[in-house]
Design a protein around this motif. Structure first.
Motif, PDB file in Angstrom:
ATOM      1  N   THR A   1      -3.778   5.330   1.895  1.00  0.00           N
ATOM      2  CA  THR A   1      -3.091   4.712   0.220  1.00  0.00           C
ATOM      3  C   THR A   1      -3.654   5.469  -1.141  1.00  0.00           C
ATOM      4  O   THR A   1      -5.415   5.832  -0.601  1.00  0.00           O
ATOM      5  CB  THR A   1      -4.198   3.529   0.917  1.00  0.00           C
TER       6      THR A   1
ATOM      7  N   SER B   1       0.998  -1.163  -0.221  1.00  0.00           N
ATOM      8  CA  SER B   1       0.303   0.009  -0.216  1.00  0.00           C
ATOM      9  C   SER B   1       1.074   1.163  -0.224  1.00  0.00           C
ATOM     10  O   SER B   1       1.856   1.231   0.853  1.00  0.00           O
ATOM     11  CB  SER B   1      -0.873   0.114   1.423  1.00  0.00           C
TER      12      SER B   1
ATOM     13  N   TYR C   1      -2.483   0.512  -4.521  1.00  0.00           N
ATOM     14  CA  TYR C   1      -1.929  -0.763  -3.714  1.00  0.00           C
ATOM     15  C   TYR C   1      -1.662  -1.294  -4.993  1.00  0.00           C
ATOM     16  O   TYR C   1      -1.311  -2.058  -6.182  1.00  0.00           O
ATOM     17  CB  TYR C   1      -2.744  -1.353  -3.373  1.00  0.00           C
TER      18      TYR C   1
END
Ligand code: FE
Length: 233
Positions: free
Chosen positions: A110, A66, A113
């Protein structure tokens, strides 16, 4: 001679590497994540052998990366960087999704990812280097900048935890001026604030104790960061 300050000139990002399954997921903060080949797209992640996540990655044969944004909460860094999944469930209270392999992928703070299938593991002494082939990746936030380790160190005043590959023993660096006043001080890792008016009674520090009068061995009661890493607020 080896000047450890030179190590800080190497640039890195800051990521949460996680793995696991529906019963148990875990992750850690990593600054040593990098792409190693384009065809196939493979990434490397370096992990301390003592990290619970190392064991979990070996078992599940997959890991996720992430990419954290610049304004990542210190509490998230504190949870994934300074606490062990051996003592707590890091996924409780954390937003995440399950990947195609069934591993958890953290989505808090985040911006993107990657989910990787483990294809190789290299033993480099204290750490393992996991090589993973990307099976899926996605952008969650196209408007934020990814945090760099330099930003974390210089702007957010963060420090590397002891089991990070880039950890440097502060006692080997030049000493800064002692901190001397009755201000509040903040932990760079987890955000805990030392308030002299309150002290730290759980650890025998009476209310009214100035930061400068705390014993040198005093540690952040939340994440265990060292006294000298705290900064004035
Ligand atoms: Fe802390």
């Amino acid at each position: 001679m080896v000047n450890l300050e030179a190590f800080f000139k190497i640039s890195y990002g800051l990521y949460i590497v996680s793995s696991g399954n529906k019963e148990k997921g875990n992750g850690f903060i990593s600054n040593s994540v990098f792409q190693v080949t384009a065809e196939p797209a493979q990434f490397a992640a370096c992990c301390n052998k003592d990290n619970l996540t190392a064991e979990i990655i070996k078992q599940s044969g997959a890991f996720s990366i992430s990419v954290l944004h610049q304004d990542v909460k210190t509490e998230l860094i504190g949870k994934f960087g300074y606490k062990s999944g051996k003592n707590m469930d890091k996924m409780t209270g954390t937003n995440f999704i399950y990947g195609e392999t069934g591993i958890p992928i953290v989505t808090d703070d985040t911006i993107a990812y990657l989910e990787c299938k483990l294809v190789n593991t290299f033993d480099v002494g204290t750490h393992l280097i996991f090589i993973g082939e990307v099976i899926q990746s996605e952008i969650l936030d196209n408007n934020s900048e990814p945090i760099t380790y330099a930003y974390y160190r210089n702007v957010k005043r963060g420090v590397a935890p002891k089991n990070a590959p880039t950890y440097i023993d502060k006692s080997k660096l030049k000493k800064e001026e002692p901190k001397s006043d009755s201000h509040k001080y903040k932990c760079p890792a987890c955000g805990y604030i030392y308030d002299p008016e309150k002290g730290d009674p759980d650890n025998g520090i009476a209310p009214g104790t100035k930061f400068e009068d705390l014993p040198d061995a005093w540690l952040c009661p939340v994440c265990g960061s060292e006294k000298e890493d705290f900064y004035k607020i």
